[in-house]
Design a protein around this motif. Structure first.
Motif, PDB file in Angstrom:
ATOM      1  N   ARG A  76       0.837  -1.207   0.000  1.00 30.30           N
ATOM      2  CA  ARG A  76       0.000   0.000   0.000  1.00 30.30           C
ATOM      3  C   ARG A  76       0.868   1.252   0.000  1.00 30.30           C
ATOM      4  NH1 ARG A  76      -3.909  -1.313   4.831  1.00 30.30           N
ATOM      5  NH2 ARG A  76      -4.430   0.897   4.623  1.00 30.30           N
ATOM      6  N   LEU A  77       1.937   1.236   0.780  1.00 29.04           N
ATOM      7  CA  LEU A  77       2.842   2.382   0.825  1.00 29.04           C
ATOM      8  C   LEU A  77       3.546   2.559  -0.522  1.00 29.04           C
ATOM      9  CD1 LEU A  77       4.015   4.656   2.532  1.00 29.04           C
ATOM     10  CD2 LEU A  77       5.791   3.068   3.292  1.00 29.04           C
ATOM     11  N   GLN A  78       3.932   1.453  -1.144  1.00 30.99           N
ATOM     12  CA  GLN A  78       4.589   1.525  -2.456  1.00 30.99           C
ATOM     13  C   GLN A  78       3.674   2.191  -3.478  1.00 30.99           C
ATOM     14  OE1 GLN A  78       6.093  -2.190  -3.956  1.00 30.99           O
ATOM     15  NE2 GLN A  78       6.280  -1.413  -6.030  1.00 30.99           N
ATOM     16  N   ARG A  79       2.401   1.850  -3.453  1.00 28.66           N
ATOM     17  CA  ARG A  79       1.455   2.485  -4.372  1.00 28.66           C
ATOM     18  C   ARG A  79       1.341   3.986  -4.090  1.00 28.66           C
ATOM     19  NH1 ARG A  79      -1.208  -2.389  -3.527  1.00 28.66           N
ATOM     20  NH2 ARG A  79      -2.650  -1.520  -1.994  1.00 28.66           N
ATOM     21  N   ARG A  80       1.431   4.359  -2.837  1.00 26.00           N
ATOM     22  CA  ARG A  80       1.341   5.779  -2.475  1.00 26.00           C
ATOM     23  C   ARG A  80       2.562   6.568  -2.920  1.00 26.00           C
ATOM     24  NH1 ARG A  80      -0.824   6.927   3.611  1.00 26.00           N
ATOM     25  NH2 ARG A  80      -2.985   6.367   3.251  1.00 26.00           N
ATOM     26  N   VAL A  81       3.760   6.000  -2.714  1.00 25.36           N
ATOM     27  CA  VAL A  81       4.990   6.768  -2.967  1.00 25.36           C
ATOM     28  C   VAL A  81       5.599   6.469  -4.324  1.00 25.36           C
ATOM     29  CG1 VAL A  81       5.503   7.013  -0.521  1.00 25.36           C
ATOM     30  CG2 VAL A  81       6.512   5.114  -1.783  1.00 25.36           C
ATOM     31  N   GLY A  82       5.174   5.382  -4.973  1.00 24.53           N
ATOM     32  CA  GLY A  82       5.642   5.079  -6.319  1.00 24.53           C
ATOM     33  C   GLY A  82       7.012   4.427  -6.400  1.00 24.53           C
ATOM     34  N   SER A  83       7.537   3.968  -5.282  1.00 23.44           N
ATOM     35  CA  SER A  83       8.861   3.353  -5.281  1.00 23.44           C
ATOM     36  C   SER A  83       8.920   2.236  -4.245  1.00 23.44           C
ATOM     37  CB  SER A  83       9.925   4.407  -4.950  1.00 23.44           C
ATOM     38  OG  SER A  83      11.159   3.799  -4.641  1.00 23.44           O
ATOM     39  N   ARG A  84       9.320   1.058  -4.709  1.00 21.21           N
ATOM     40  CA  ARG A  84       9.450  -0.077  -3.793  1.00 21.21           C
ATOM     41  C   ARG A  84      10.572   0.170  -2.790  1.00 21.21           C
ATOM     42  NH1 ARG A  84      10.582  -6.401  -5.356  1.00 21.21           N
ATOM     43  NH2 ARG A  84      10.718  -7.111  -3.211  1.00 21.21           N
ATOM     44  N   ASP A  85      11.720   0.675  -3.264  1.00 20.33           N
ATOM     45  CA  ASP A  85      12.853   0.916  -2.371  1.00 20.33           C
ATOM     46  C   ASP A  85      12.507   1.938  -1.288  1.00 20.33           C
ATOM     47  OD1 ASP A  85      14.475  -0.903  -3.704  1.00 20.33           O
ATOM     48  OD2 ASP A  85      15.352   0.627  -5.001  1.00 20.33           O
ATOM     49  N   LEU A  86      11.851   3.003  -1.700  1.00 20.27           N
ATOM     50  CA  LEU A  86      11.465   4.041  -0.748  1.00 20.27           C
ATOM     51  C   LEU A  86      10.469   3.491   0.265  1.00 20.27           C
ATOM     52  CD1 LEU A  86      11.558   6.990   0.172  1.00 20.27           C
ATOM     53  CD2 LEU A  86       9.766   7.471  -1.497  1.00 20.27           C
ATOM     54  N   ALA A  87       9.523   2.700  -0.202  1.00 24.26           N
ATOM     55  CA  ALA A  87       8.530   2.101   0.695  1.00 24.26           C
ATOM     56  C   ALA A  87       9.209   1.182   1.708  1.00 24.26           C
ATOM     57  CB  ALA A  87       7.482   1.332  -0.109  1.00 24.26           C
ATOM     58  N   GLU A  88      10.144   0.366   1.252  1.00 26.16           N
ATOM     59  CA  GLU A  88      10.834  -0.547   2.163  1.00 26.16           C
ATOM     60  C   GLU A  88      11.703   0.205   3.156  1.00 26.16           C
ATOM     61  OE1 GLU A  88      12.753  -3.618  -0.113  1.00 26.16           O
ATOM     62  OE2 GLU A  88      10.841  -4.523  -0.664  1.00 26.16           O
ATOM     63  N   ASP A  89      12.382   1.262   2.705  1.00 26.53           N
ATOM     64  CA  ASP A  89      13.172   2.083   3.632  1.00 26.53           C
ATOM     65  C   ASP A  89      12.278   2.709   4.697  1.00 26.53           C
ATOM     66  OD1 ASP A  89      15.476   1.504   2.239  1.00 26.53           O
ATOM     67  OD2 ASP A  89      15.604   3.459   1.236  1.00 26.53           O
ATOM     68  N   ALA A  90      11.132   3.220   4.269  1.00 27.87           N
ATOM     69  CA  ALA A  90      10.201   3.838   5.211  1.00 27.87           C
ATOM     70  C   ALA A  90       9.650   2.799   6.185  1.00 27.87           C
ATOM     71  CB  ALA A  90       9.065   4.522   4.462  1.00 27.87           C
ATOM     72  N   MET A  91       9.373   1.605   5.704  1.00 25.19           N
ATOM     73  CA  MET A  91       8.870   0.549   6.593  1.00 25.19           C
ATOM     74  C   MET A  91       9.922   0.153   7.625  1.00 25.19           C
ATOM     75  SD  MET A  91       5.678  -0.089   5.946  1.00 25.19           S
ATOM     76  CE  MET A  91       5.420  -1.659   6.775  1.00 25.19           C
ATOM     77  N   GLN A  92      11.190   0.118   7.228  1.00 24.91           N
ATOM     78  CA  GLN A  92      12.249  -0.206   8.186  1.00 24.91           C
ATOM     79  C   GLN A  92      12.359   0.869   9.261  1.00 24.91           C
ATOM     80  OE1 GLN A  92      15.786  -0.858   5.870  1.00 24.91           O
ATOM     81  NE2 GLN A  92      15.053  -2.790   5.069  1.00 24.91           N
ATOM     82  N   GLU A  93      12.306   2.124   8.853  1.00 24.77           N
ATOM     83  CA  GLU A  93      12.356   3.200   9.840  1.00 24.77           C
ATOM     84  C   GLU A  93      11.114   3.209  10.715  1.00 24.77           C
ATOM     85  OE1 GLU A  93      13.802   7.068   8.987  1.00 24.77           O
ATOM     86  OE2 GLU A  93      15.033   6.361   7.317  1.00 24.77           O
ATOM     87  N   THR A  94       9.993   2.789  10.150  1.00 20.71           N
ATOM     88  CA  THR A  94       8.761   2.691  10.929  1.00 20.71           C
ATOM     89  C   THR A  94       8.925   1.659  12.039  1.00 20.71           C
ATOM     90  OG1 THR A  94       7.421   3.332   9.040  1.00 20.71           O
ATOM     91  CG2 THR A  94       6.294   2.159  10.810  1.00 20.71           C
TER      92      THR A  94
END
Length: 90
Positions: A24-42
């Protein structure tokens, strides 16, 4: 409910629903790498979290991750802008 128990529930939801939240986050931000980085920081933020009970834990986790993703994009844009300014000075 104790703050630690609430944090444990948030972490349990994070781990249980990681793939769907990351998608869901990847669809929002348009980037798998960015979504995964954000999930790790989360995850790190959730480990340090306590506080009041949350009605919709998945929505809260997704909101935290989305805010982190925005911060990461801003940081990247700032870095790119600074690098471009430096290259113009050469």
């Amino acid at each position: 409910m104790a703050a630690r128990a609430i944090a444990n529930e948030l972490l349990a939801d994070y781990l249980t629903h990681w793939h769907s939240l990351a998608s869901r986050l990847q669809r929002r931000v348009g980037s798998r790498d960015l979504a995964e980085d954000a999930m790790q920081e989360t995850y790190i933020r959730l480990c340090d979290m306590g506080g009041a009970a949350v009605q919709d834990r998945q929505a809260m986790i997704l909101r935290i991750a989305a805010n982190i993703a925005i911060d990461l994009v801003r940081r990247c844009l700032l870095y790119t802008s600074d690098a471009a300014d430096d290259s113009l000075r050469v």
